[in-house]
Write an enzyme that holds these catalytic residues in place. Structure first.
Site, short mmCIF file in Angstrom:
data_model
loop_
_atom_site.label_atom_id
_atom_site.label_comp_id
_atom_site.label_asym_id
_atom_site.label_seq_id
_atom_site.Cartn_x
_atom_site.Cartn_y
_atom_site.Cartn_z
CE1 TYR A 166 -39.07 -13.33 -29.70
CE2 TYR A 166 -39.88 -14.95 -28.13
CZ TYR A 166 -39.00 -13.94 -28.45
OH TYR A 166 -38.07 -13.54 -27.54
N GLY A 167 -44.14 -15.34 -33.51
CA GLY A 167 -45.00 -16.34 -34.10
C GLY A 167 -45.16 -16.30 -35.59
CB CYS A 177 -44.79 -15.83 -25.47
SG CYS A 177 -44.51 -15.88 -27.25
CG ASN A 178 -50.40 -18.82 -26.72
OD1 ASN A 178 -51.01 -19.76 -26.21
ND2 ASN A 178 -50.76 -17.56 -26.52
CB CYS A 222 -51.65 -14.75 -30.03
SG CYS A 222 -50.34 -13.49 -29.93
CB THR A 223 -50.58 -13.25 -24.57
OG1 THR A 223 -49.31 -13.01 -25.18
CG2 THR A 223 -50.56 -14.59 -23.86
CG HIS A 224 -49.47 -9.60 -29.02
ND1 HIS A 224 -48.53 -10.54 -28.65
CD2 HIS A 224 -48.79 -8.44 -29.18
CE1 HIS A 224 -47.33 -9.97 -28.61
NE2 HIS A 224 -47.46 -8.70 -28.92
#
Length: 296
Positions: free
Chosen positions: A44-45, A77-78, A200-202
């Site tokens: 998304y980001g 998700c940020n 970012c959670t990734h």
């Protein structure tokens, strides 16, 4: 109607939110979880606009509420939090929502040098929500912000590849090195960054590469544990916290993982990072069909 027996919904653009799910399972071991990775539309980001992210967030929230009767939704998700959480709260006031955002406040309180690095997606760092966070907590700390184009996607794609013999000889490591160098000098001296916000959670899944690049003394700050504690508080306040008496449930009954993208990638990530079996994972077409269970 939801009840304490209803599951907690967790949603991310891909597999990055598994880091939040990991923290949630640690904090709330008796709860049931339904996790949806929108990997078919990730990331998304880097390339998705707010309108697209809002539409997907709305669709996925409705799916989890209607098909799984979730009692709370964690937007892990940020980018989706920044773009859509306010909209979703207005449209679905009956659904308790918990978003994630870069740990700017904790970093501002813990930094000793007054300089903090922030790695996040372009969608996050360009959002009004992020700008407000930095303005609110930037009085005593200077934040050095780096958008990390391609890093979430590289981490997502790495799950379908064998575990590398040398983690530093990967695209993830190369991108980490590029963005760490772009941020500037890390260390404990005046003017150096002593902390790095993983926005970012990734990115928590690139911890090994980042630690190799930055050494043992730089503090990494992510949002998994604080989000898990907030989820507990919300459930307790609403009276929907599962009873914590009795034995822990088996993983196969406690966690359901779904993806709109590659099932193999989700299975690999679940096994590598959460030690969950393949039968916990399934494919789903959100809004079009029900999840199809994976073969054991």
């Amino acid at each position: 109607m939801t009840s304490p027996a209803s599951p907690i919904g967790v949603f991310d653009s891909g597999i990055g939110g598994l880091s939040v799910l990991q923290a949630l399972r640690h904090e709330l071991p008796h709860e049931r979880f339904v996790y949806l990775a929108d990997s078919g539309n990730a990331p998304y980001g880097d390339a998705r606009g707010d309108a697209f992210v809002q539409q997907r967030t709305r669709t996925i929230a409705r799916h989890l509420r209607e098909q799984h009767q979730i009692k709370v939704l964690v937007i892990a998700c940020n980018t989706a939090t920044a773009a859509a959480v306010d909209m979703l709260r207005a449209e679905m006031p009956e659904l308790p929502l918990i978003g994630v955002e870069p740990a700017i406040k904790p970093a501002s309180l813990s930094s000793q040098t007054g300089h903090v690095g922030v790695m996040a997606t372009r969608g996050t760092v360009s959002s009004a929500r992020f700008a407000r966070l930095v303005a609110e907590h930037g009085q005593r700390v200077q934040f050095h912000v780096q958008p990390c184009d391609g890093l979430a996607k590289a981490i997502e794609e790495s799950t379908e590849q064998p575990v590398p013999a040398d983690p530093m000889a990967t695209e993830v490591a190369q991108l980490c090195a590029r963005y760490v160098n772009a941020l500037g000098s890390f260390g404990q001296k005046t003017g150096e960054m002593d902390s790095l916000v993983l926005g970012c959670t990734h990115y928590i899944f690139a911890r090994e590469q980042l630690r190799t690049l930055l050494g043992p003394d730089i503090q990494f700050i992510d949002t998994g544990a604080p989000v898990a504690r907030q989820t507990r508080r919300v459930l307790d306040r609403l009276g929907t916290l599962t009873s914590e008496s009795g034995p822990l449930p088996a993983a196969e009954g406690q966690v359901q993982l779904m993806t709109t993208g590659s099932l193999q990638a989700l299975q690999s990530a679940a096994s590598r990072w959460l030690e969950l079996p393949a039968q916990c994972c399934s494919s789903v077409q959100v809004g079009e069909s029900s999840a199809v269970p994976a073969a054991a």
